[in-house]
Motif scaffolding. Structure first.
Motif, PDB file in Angstrom:
ATOM      1  N   THR A  21      39.537  43.013  47.035  1.00  0.00           N
ATOM      2  CA  THR A  21      40.203  43.702  46.080  1.00  0.00           C
ATOM      3  C   THR A  21      41.382  42.766  45.348  1.00  0.00           C
ATOM      4  O   THR A  21      41.453  41.576  46.007  1.00  0.00           O
ATOM      5  N   LYS A 162      35.363  46.733  41.509  1.00  0.00           N
ATOM      6  CA  LYS A 162      36.948  46.205  41.981  1.00  0.00           C
ATOM      7  C   LYS A 162      36.976  44.948  40.933  1.00  0.00           C
ATOM      8  O   LYS A 162      36.145  44.306  40.714  1.00  0.00           O
ATOM      9  N   ASN A 192      43.167  48.326  41.206  1.00  0.00           N
ATOM     10  CA  ASN A 192      44.073  48.221  42.356  1.00  0.00           C
ATOM     11  C   ASN A 192      45.674  47.678  42.012  1.00  0.00           C
ATOM     12  O   ASN A 192      46.028  46.707  42.490  1.00  0.00           O
TER      13      ASN A 192
END
Length: 367
Positions: A21, A162, A192
């Motif tokens: 990520t 991601k 993220n």
């Protein structure tokens, strides 16, 4: 039924391929397993993975908190007095949400076994099956496209993509994945915290203008930047899902009050366990805000707990519980059953977990 012992152990499960990520990369699920033993011999299981990049919790902080703060607060307590027990866990220390989650999950497992019912039924749930999405790790666009096409061939119709390291390259990644899987597959994008508000708005508007048909974008900006999160939410048509910005019910209240996001992602390691997660569900439902149920890189122990919560609350409409699918093996006997993208709960009491194999048991705190 009284708690007589808290046992601590570690578990390591290799992944099929590295998980990447914008925040971290790992090739193994490493987690701390908790077993609460009762005077009847019943055992309640919980877990706490060290996810320092997200929760700030490490193996050391987790085991220390469980052994020195939580265990003394639980040993000798009657499991039937669940609310008093979970309150003792919640007030045992400041922060340390993963350690609290492990104990809270184990407490609920014991409570379900005491009542002789699975948790989802005790909370009023009736549905037992649902489908999870599948995560495509952050890599070069062509590799992500190949991974996405493979996941679709394996039967997954919802993918979490991601992104978040380079917003310009992220546009290529998302476009490559959409071209690889076609128009029918549900795509969710998870940054993220990897973008600034301006980058997020620019990237999401690009996706909208290109007709990439993205269902939602998860945590586009830094967790603390609630104002920036609201700027993004207000500026785009795509739904925005808050993840690292929401840990506690207090965080949820702020996000809901500001309408800084369209949805909330509930993870037990952030909320301190099932008790906090249930409170957040109630708040979101009152506000008419849908929730996703997600997980860190965890074993099937805590993922099973999350699955019970998901089946007990209608406000949870999206499911991101694929970590056990990403693992090369499953050491948990019992618990939620995986059949490709479909998950099914069993009707055994509590979490329905019989045992966890391969745990290196260490410290034990007894009454």
């Amino acid at each position: 039924m009284r708690i007589t012992e808290l046992r601590l152990g570690t578990l390591s499960i290799p992944l099929k391929k590295p998980f990447k990520t914008a925040l971290r990369s790992t090739d193994t699920v490493t987690t701390n397993i908790v077993a609460l033993v009762s005077d009847t011999g019943a055992v309640g299981y919980g877990e706490a993975p060290p996810t320092a990049a997200i929760t700030g919790d490490t193996d050391g902080s987790i085991t220390c908190t469980l052994a020195t703060r939580i265990a003394p607060a639980l040993i000798g307590r009657d499991v039937s007095e669940l609310q008093d027990a979970v309150s003792a866990v919640a007030h045992s220390a400041v922060g340390n949400t993963s350690a609290k989650a492990a104990a809270d999950i184990a407490l609920h497992d014991l409570w379900g076994k005491l009542c002789g019912q699975p948790l989802y039924r005790l909370w009023g749930g009736t549905k037992r099956t649902f489908t999870t999405d599948y995560t495509i790790s952050l890599n070069a666009p062509e590799e992500m496209a190949r991974d996405a096409a493979e996941a679709v061939r394996d039967g997954y119709d919802a993918l979490k993509i991601k992104v978040g390291i380079d917003f310009r390259l992220d546009m290529e990644r998302i476009g490559a994945v959409r071209r690889a899987v076609g128009p029918e597959i549900l795509l969710r994008v998870d940054a993220n915290q990897g973008w600034t508000p301006k980058e997020a708005i620019r990237t999401i508007r690009y996706m909208e203008d290109e007709g990439l048909d993205i269902e939602l974008v998860e945590q586009p900006v830094a967790s603390h930047d609630i104002e920036g999160l609201k700027r993004v939410t207000d500026a785009v048509e795509t739904a925005i899902l808050a993840d690292e910005s929401v840990y506690s019910p207090r965080d949820a209240l702020r996000l809901i009050s500001l309408r800084a996001a369209d949805m909330l992602n509930i993870k037990l390691m952030k909320s301190g366990g099932l008790s906090g997660a249930l409170t957040i569900c109630g708040m979101a439902e009152s506000a008419g805000m849908e929730c996703m149920i997600g997980a860190m890189m965890e074993s099937k122990v805590s993922v099973t707990a999350a699955a019970h919560l998901a089946m007990a609350r209608r406000v949870v409409t999206k499911y991101d519980l694929d970590p056990p699918i990403l693992c090369a093996s499953d050491p948990v006997r019992g618990g939620v059953i995986y059949d490709g993208a479909v998950l099914e709960l069993n009707d055994a009491p509590g979490l329905g977990i019989d045992s966890v194999e391969g745990v290196a048991w260490g410290e034990s705190v007894k009454g």
